[in-house]
Design a protein around this motif. Structure first.
Motif, PDB file in Angstrom:
ATOM      1  N   UNK A 187       8.612 -17.810  12.009  1.00 54.01           N
ATOM      2  CA  UNK A 187       8.482 -18.322  13.374  1.00 54.01           C
ATOM      3  C   UNK A 187       9.633 -19.271  13.643  1.00 54.01           C
ATOM      4  N   UNK A 188      10.712 -18.723  14.206  1.00 50.01           N
ATOM      5  CA  UNK A 188      11.934 -19.518  14.301  1.00 50.01           C
ATOM      6  C   UNK A 188      11.865 -20.566  15.403  1.00 50.01           C
ATOM      7  N   UNK A 189      11.224 -20.234  16.540  1.00 52.67           N
ATOM      8  CA  UNK A 189      11.171 -21.235  17.609  1.00 52.67           C
ATOM      9  C   UNK A 189       9.886 -22.059  17.568  1.00 52.67           C
ATOM     10  N   UNK A 190       9.126 -21.897  16.463  1.00 47.47           N
ATOM     11  CA  UNK A 190       7.961 -22.730  16.187  1.00 47.47           C
ATOM     12  C   UNK A 190       6.981 -22.791  17.346  1.00 47.47           C
ATOM     13  N   UNK A 191       6.759 -21.662  17.997  1.00 46.84           N
ATOM     14  CA  UNK A 191       5.800 -21.706  19.109  1.00 46.84           C
ATOM     15  C   UNK A 191       4.437 -21.177  18.689  1.00 46.84           C
ATOM     16  N   UNK A 192       4.252 -20.929  17.398  1.00 45.84           N
ATOM     17  CA  UNK A 192       2.943 -20.479  16.925  1.00 45.84           C
ATOM     18  C   UNK A 192       2.769 -18.976  16.996  1.00 45.84           C
ATOM     19  N   UNK A 193       3.760 -18.262  17.524  1.00 42.70           N
ATOM     20  CA  UNK A 193       3.675 -16.794  17.594  1.00 42.70           C
ATOM     21  C   UNK A 193       4.942 -16.205  17.007  1.00 42.70           C
ATOM     22  N   UNK A 194       4.802 -15.045  16.412  1.00 39.02           N
ATOM     23  CA  UNK A 194       5.973 -14.327  15.909  1.00 39.02           C
ATOM     24  C   UNK A 194       6.199 -13.150  16.839  1.00 39.02           C
ATOM     25  N   UNK A 195       7.369 -13.128  17.461  1.00 40.10           N
ATOM     26  CA  UNK A 195       7.673 -11.979  18.319  1.00 40.10           C
ATOM     27  C   UNK A 195       8.382 -10.917  17.492  1.00 40.10           C
ATOM     28  N   UNK A 196       8.591  -9.756  18.116  1.00 42.57           N
ATOM     29  CA  UNK A 196       9.205  -8.638  17.397  1.00 42.57           C
ATOM     30  C   UNK A 196      10.603  -9.023  16.924  1.00 42.57           C
ATOM     31  N   UNK A 197      11.392  -9.731  17.788  1.00 43.37           N
ATOM     32  CA  UNK A 197      12.769 -10.065  17.408  1.00 43.37           C
ATOM     33  C   UNK A 197      12.793 -11.035  16.243  1.00 43.37           C
ATOM     34  N   UNK A 198      11.927 -12.064  16.322  1.00 46.56           N
ATOM     35  CA  UNK A 198      11.887 -13.027  15.223  1.00 46.56           C
ATOM     36  C   UNK A 198      11.544 -12.320  13.923  1.00 46.56           C
ATOM     37  N   UNK A 199      10.559 -11.398  14.015  1.00 47.05           N
ATOM     38  CA  UNK A 199      10.118 -10.671  12.826  1.00 47.05           C
ATOM     39  C   UNK A 199      11.268  -9.871  12.237  1.00 47.05           C
ATOM     40  N   UNK A 200      11.960  -9.114  13.110  1.00 45.59           N
ATOM     41  CA  UNK A 200      13.069  -8.280  12.634  1.00 45.59           C
ATOM     42  C   UNK A 200      14.132  -9.123  11.983  1.00 45.59           C
TER      43      UNK A 200
END
Lengths: 188, 553
Positions: free
Chosen positions: A155-168
């Motif tokens: 979780x790079x932007x530390x918003x509590x959610x992992x988006x597809x881009x962060x995951x990739x």
């Protein structure tokens, strides 16, 4: 209870849509039809099959998640097409496709992001596969720590959610993940 | 297990879902030894009937004759087929086992012939599917009983681990186990008979005492003799009760059981009588009443008689039917007694003084006894009396077939429930065994791998090439991937004698064996402990099997 009989599309069409050869498809279909004479797999059968691979643990939860990921049209059963297409992605797909598949596995409610609860459910299901006879012992803290560690990494932007881009990005940056994904390639 | 080999690639592929959250990198995949897995047809000729199947189908079960290279012994070079000189009908079932993974037992086949064929083809009968398993067990048990009858052998107990207490309990419950038990059984039976006869005889008038006109009972005349006999019997019964109490596996449960209550009631009057005569004579009247309870000793015979036990159990289980019978009889009695009373109450010197007094008449008439000590005088009374005796015949005759059919139904039902419970237990044991076996196979293979790596590090050649099939290799790779994902390890499951699996924590090796490992920093069970645990598992399996046989009897 109606027994639905299902016939897959022709061998050639399947050959085109997946990365398997004719002979491989033949062997796979024979095994598939042997196990499920009606030609489709419903969730119950799927859970039983998983239970045979992980006899010491509780495999039903993880089997449920995998089933929903394979069942693209969400009709409650996996046909041979869905089976073969999914398998083609998983064993012969590119790194990108495999990561996409893993993301859709974790994203239980299909909203495009992985929340902390979804990750906790997945990781709990994975630990359940081990069962009771594992050591060191597993408690809630173990699972919570594991989830925190994963979120910290991804979780790079530390918003509590992992988006597809962060995951990739996180997975591509980690060399061991890319290597490990290649381990499952030689499936047949 | 091998029947789902088709799904293994699927499970492996789904393991990709573990990779992003794994704590450690995945182990490398196993090397595929045999790459030329051609899928060709195999011809099998069984006494002239030809069967054909894929080679893969047969190789699903590599520890059977058809799945291993043992079948090469039967290969016919000229006809290019495998020839077996066996029964083709039963072979059909064997082949279907390879095809579907389920072994069926055809009901019309002889059990011995079927067992022989299974043994020839190297298939264990335990894997018979649930649909046919009960039949198979039943036929097998009948056959075994027949063999036992023919042999007339006395196998006796075969559990060598019995303690003194368990041996004593078994001797009590089953007198056939040894001569000492048999002797004890007959001695107690003899003393029960003596005691009951003594109680009966001591009330008989013994003949006139010379010199007087008294005719006392034998008990009063030979008081000392009867007292001595009574004392001896009670001592034997007390000793028996204390021994049973000591040997019982569950003392509280034993003390609540009906036989133990009967034992206590049988010997209590004697002890109470001892204390009473010591204290004072006012309560000697109560003492005399207590003697009545000595008749309960006759119920101790039920240990010696199977029929008595079955009768008691039937009455207990027919309690509701008997209750209904009594209730309907009571209703009829009250109705008729009321009518008789009101019909006869105006007659002079009538014996029908009240309704309860009329009960006696009704009962005697309905059961067709007809003592004649109380009879109706009025016309109305006689009519009612007639109806009463006619209906009495019906009411009494009806419940008897009901009770008899109940008895037979309950008898067969209890037999069937016992059978089903034993089969369920056996089935659960088999499933648990299979689960443990697969887990244990994985741990064993892990150890073998480490052993081989250690030997290689020391410069020695590994002794045996392991030739596990591809399916097992891949399955174990999958399990080790799971271990790496969760940073945990599979351990061996140990099953103790209660049948409850206990987790075998990393115990240190008992004997100094090769336990030096270069890259080991966790506690794991080593070779000797695994052997010990597998031996225990085998023993517990044997005892479970024995219990199986005992219960289904």
């Amino acid at each position: 209870m109606q027994v639905v009989r299902y016939k897959p599309e022709g061998l050639d069409a399947l050959c085109r849509n997946t990365k398997f050869s004719r002979k491989e498809l033949q062997i796979m279909y024979r095994g598939f039809k042997q196990e499920c004479p009606t030609g489709i797999v419903n969730e119950e059968t799927f859970k039983e099959i998983y239970a045979q691979f992980f006899p010491q643990g509780e495999s039903s939860q993880y089997a449920h998640y995998v089933f929903s990921t394979f069942d693209r049209d969400n009709n409650g059963s996996i046909s041979f097409e869905e089976f073969v297409v999914g398998l083609s992605v998983l064993s012969r797909g590119s790194l990108q496709e495999k990561l996409q598949w893993a993301f859709s596995l974790y994203d239980i409610n299909n909203d495009g992001v992985i929340s902390k609860d979804e990750m906790t459910s997945i990781i709990t299901a994975i630990y359940d596969l081990m069962g009771r006879c594992s050591e060191p012992f597993v408690d809630e803290n173990t699972i919570r720590d594991h989830v925190d560690r994963v979120f910290q990494k991804m979780d790079l932007n530390k918003d509590g959610f992992i988006s597809m881009d962060e995951f990739m990005e996180a997975c591509r940056g980690d060399a061991s993940i890319s290597k490990s994904l290649g381990v499952f390639d030689t499936v047949l | 297990m091998a029947a789902v080999a088709a799904w293994l690639p699927f499970a492996r592929a789904a393991a990709i879902g573990w990779v992003p959250v794994a704590q450690q990198p995945m182990p490398p995949p196993p090397v595929n030894r045999e790459h030329n897995r051609t899928d060709d047809l195999m011809k099998i000729n069984v006494s002239g009937r030809r069967f054909e199947t894929w080679r893969n189908t047969l190789e699903k079960y590599p520890d059977t004759l058809l799945g291993s290279n043992e079948k090469e012994f039967f290969y016919d070079e000229d006809a290019k087929e495998y020839f077996f000189d066996r029964d083709p009908d039963i072979f059909r079932n064997v082949l279907n086992y390879y095809r579907t993974g389920k072994l069926h037992y055809p009901k019309h086949e002889c059990i011995t012939a079927y067992d022989e064929e299974l043994a020839f083809f190297g298939i264990m009968p335990d894997i018979i599917g649930d649909c046919c398993y009960e039949d198979y067990r039943d036929r097998k048990r009948e056959n075994n009983e027949r063999l036992l009858d023919d042999k007339d052998s006395e196998d006796g107990d075969n559990v060598p681990l019995a303690s003194m207490r368990e041996k004593l309990w078994r001797a009590f419950e089953n007198p056939q186990t040894g001569t000492a038990a048999l002797v004890f059984y007959y001695v107690t039976g003899f003393f029960i008979a003596v005691s009951v006869m003594g109680n009966v005889v001591e009330t008989v008038p013994c003949g006139i005492v010379p010199g007087t006109f008294d005719n006392p009972s034998c008990g009063d005349r030979y008081e000392k003799v009867f007292f001595v006999v009574d004392t001896a019997c009670v001592m034997i019964f007390s000793v028996e009760y204390l021994l049973r109490l000591y040997a019982a596996p569950d003392r509280c449960k034993y003390m609540r059981s009906i036989m133990s209550v009967i034992d206590v009631v049988a010997i209590l009057p004697y002890y109470i009588g001892l204390f009473l005569t010591e204290e004072n004579d006012d309560v000697s009247g109560a003492f005399v009443t207590l003697r009545v309870f000595r008749v309960f000793r006759i119920f101790k015979f039920s240990r010696h008689s199977q029929g008595l036990r079955i009768l008691g159990y039937t009455l207990k289980s027919c309690a509701s039917e008997l209750g209904f019978l009594v209730f309907s009889l009571a209703m009829a009695i009250i109705i008729f007694a009321t009518i008789m009373f009101y019909a006869e109450k105006n007659v002079e010197n009538t014996k029908f003084t009240s309704i309860p007094a009329a009960f006696w008449y009704t009962i005697v008439t309905m059961t067709t006894l007809g003592y004649g000590d109380i009879t109706p005088e009025t016309i109305m009374g006689k009519i009612v009396g007639g109806i009463c005796s006619l209906s009495g015949v019906l009411v009494i005759a009806l419940p008897v077939p009901v009770i008899v059919s109940n008895f037979s139904r309950i008898y067969h039902q209890s037999q069937r429930t016992d059978k089903r419970k034993a089969q369920k237990k056996a089935r659960l044991a088999r499933i648990r065994m299979a689960k443990n076996a697969s887990g244990a196979a994985f741990v064993a293979r892990k150890k073998k791998e480490e052993e081989r790596i250690r030997l290689q590090e020391l410069g020695q050649e590994p002794e045996d090439k392991d030739d596990a099939d591809v399916f097992e290799l891949q399955h174990h790779h999958l399990l080790s991937c799971l271990e790496k994902t969760t940073d945990r390890e599979f351990t061996d499951m140990d099953v103790n004698y209660n049948g409850q699996p206990t987790k075998l924590l990393g115990t240190p090796p008992l004997t100094p064996t090769m336990s030096v490992r270069s890259r080991d920093n966790k506690n794991r069970t080593t070779g000797c402990c695994a052997r010990k645990s597998s031996r225990k598992t085998r023993e517990s399996l044997e005892t479970e099997d024995l219990n199986d046989i005992n219960v289904t009897q």
